[in-house]
Design a protein around this motif. Sequence first.
Motif, PDB file in Angstrom:
ATOM      1  N   ILE A 191      56.286  55.981  50.713  1.00 25.55           N
ATOM      2  CA  ILE A 191      55.436  56.968  50.030  1.00 25.55           C
ATOM      3  C   ILE A 191      55.064  56.470  48.639  1.00 25.55           C
ATOM      4  N   VAL A 192      56.040  55.924  47.921  1.00 24.56           N
ATOM      5  CA  VAL A 192      55.779  55.437  46.565  1.00 24.56           C
ATOM      6  C   VAL A 192      54.786  54.287  46.588  1.00 24.56           C
ATOM      7  N   SER A 193      54.925  53.362  47.545  1.00 21.61           N
ATOM      8  CA  SER A 193      53.984  52.243  47.605  1.00 21.61           C
ATOM      9  C   SER A 193      52.581  52.726  47.973  1.00 21.61           C
ATOM     10  N   LEU A 194      52.486  53.693  48.871  1.00 23.68           N
ATOM     11  CA  LEU A 194      51.179  54.245  49.241  1.00 23.68           C
ATOM     12  C   LEU A 194      50.542  54.981  48.064  1.00 23.68           C
ATOM     13  N   VAL A 195      51.317  55.783  47.373  1.00 23.97           N
ATOM     14  CA  VAL A 195      50.795  56.539  46.232  1.00 23.97           C
ATOM     15  C   VAL A 195      50.394  55.591  45.104  1.00 23.97           C
ATOM     16  N   SER A 196      51.142  54.513  44.907  1.00 24.74           N
ATOM     17  CA  SER A 196      50.778  53.536  43.875  1.00 24.74           C
ATOM     18  C   SER A 196      49.422  52.905  44.175  1.00 24.74           C
ATOM     19  N   LEU A 197      49.170  52.591  45.428  1.00 24.31           N
ATOM     20  CA  LEU A 197      47.861  52.049  45.801  1.00 24.31           C
ATOM     21  C   LEU A 197      46.756  53.074  45.590  1.00 24.31           C
ATOM     22  N   ILE A 198      47.035  54.311  45.934  1.00 29.22           N
ATOM     23  CA  ILE A 198      46.043  55.372  45.760  1.00 29.22           C
ATOM     24  C   ILE A 198      45.767  55.613  44.276  1.00 29.22           C
ATOM     25  N   LEU A 199      46.814  55.532  43.443  1.00 28.45           N
ATOM     26  CA  LEU A 199      46.630  55.735  41.998  1.00 28.45           C
ATOM     27  C   LEU A 199      45.709  54.690  41.396  1.00 28.45           C
ATOM     28  N   GLN A 200      45.826  53.458  41.854  1.00 24.34           N
ATOM     29  CA  GLN A 200      44.945  52.413  41.340  1.00 24.34           C
ATOM     30  C   GLN A 200      43.497  52.694  41.707  1.00 24.34           C
ATOM     31  N   ALA A 201      43.285  53.226  42.893  1.00 26.96           N
ATOM     32  CA  ALA A 201      41.923  53.498  43.347  1.00 26.96           C
ATOM     33  C   ALA A 201      41.342  54.761  42.713  1.00 26.96           C
ATOM     34  N   THR A 202      42.189  55.670  42.279  1.00 26.66           N
ATOM     35  CA  THR A 202      41.697  56.941  41.730  1.00 26.66           C
ATOM     36  C   THR A 202      41.838  57.033  40.221  1.00 26.66           C
ATOM     37  N   CYS A 251      52.079  61.798  35.103  1.00 27.59           N
ATOM     38  CA  CYS A 251      53.404  62.086  35.669  1.00 27.59           C
ATOM     39  C   CYS A 251      53.608  61.352  36.991  1.00 27.59           C
ATOM     40  N   ILE A 252      52.599  61.369  37.841  1.00 24.39           N
ATOM     41  CA  ILE A 252      52.707  60.679  39.125  1.00 24.39           C
ATOM     42  C   ILE A 252      52.880  59.177  38.912  1.00 24.39           C
ATOM     43  N   SER A 253      52.131  58.617  37.987  1.00 26.64           N
ATOM     44  CA  SER A 253      52.267  57.178  37.745  1.00 26.64           C
ATOM     45  C   SER A 253      53.649  56.845  37.187  1.00 26.64           C
ATOM     46  N   GLN A 254      54.194  57.690  36.339  1.00 26.52           N
ATOM     47  CA  GLN A 254      55.535  57.446  35.808  1.00 26.52           C
ATOM     48  C   GLN A 254      56.602  57.592  36.888  1.00 26.52           C
ATOM     49  N   ILE A 255      56.451  58.569  37.771  1.00 24.66           N
ATOM     50  CA  ILE A 255      57.396  58.739  38.875  1.00 24.66           C
ATOM     51  C   ILE A 255      57.379  57.498  39.759  1.00 24.66           C
ATOM     52  N   CYS A 256      56.195  57.003  40.078  1.00 28.12           N
ATOM     53  CA  CYS A 256      56.084  55.792  40.905  1.00 28.12           C
ATOM     54  C   CYS A 256      56.702  54.593  40.190  1.00 28.12           C
ATOM     55  N   LYS A 257      56.468  54.479  38.903  1.00 33.14           N
ATOM     56  CA  LYS A 257      57.031  53.369  38.130  1.00 33.14           C
ATOM     57  C   LYS A 257      58.553  53.434  38.153  1.00 33.14           C
ATOM     58  N   TYR A 258      59.123  54.597  37.935  1.00 34.00           N
ATOM     59  CA  TYR A 258      60.576  54.733  37.930  1.00 34.00           C
ATOM     60  C   TYR A 258      61.158  54.466  39.315  1.00 34.00           C
ATOM     61  N   GLN A 259      60.480  54.917  40.357  1.00 30.98           N
ATOM     62  CA  GLN A 259      60.969  54.657  41.711  1.00 30.98           C
ATOM     63  C   GLN A 259      60.955  53.157  42.029  1.00 30.98           C
ATOM     64  N   LYS A 260      59.913  52.469  41.584  1.00 28.88           N
ATOM     65  CA  LYS A 260      59.858  51.014  41.789  1.00 28.88           C
ATOM     66  C   LYS A 260      60.955  50.313  40.984  1.00 28.88           C
TER      67      LYS A 260
END
Length: 129
Positions: A34-45, A105-114
Amino acid sequence: MALQWLILTYVVAAEATVAILLTLPSPKLLRNRIVSLVSLILQATFFIIPFAGFQLLDLYWKNEHRLTCTSEVCTATERDHYEKSIYKAQRNVLLCVAAILIYWCISQICKYQKDIQSLEELEKRYKSK
């Protein structure tokens, strides 16, 4: 003009859903996917940040150039229209700020999860040595 606010409303709702999805407890494998998918989506959005910023600038400009209706010359309907426009502007400012804040917040959550995932891999390597 209403289409822009409708789009921004849907974006904020989608961001809130993704934030909730990221913070729910789940198995490691599912969370990593989920984190990897959301990270890709964040870059596109990423476009949502300048879009919301432009909307904030537009609201500021309109607020600075808005005709005020505070004297006794204004009718009741003009005063109601003025107050309604003020409330809409305040709502739209909150919407823009929420879009930017939730995206961050979403980008920080993804960063911390990575970061957690990389630390777990490092720990596994040290334990295997």
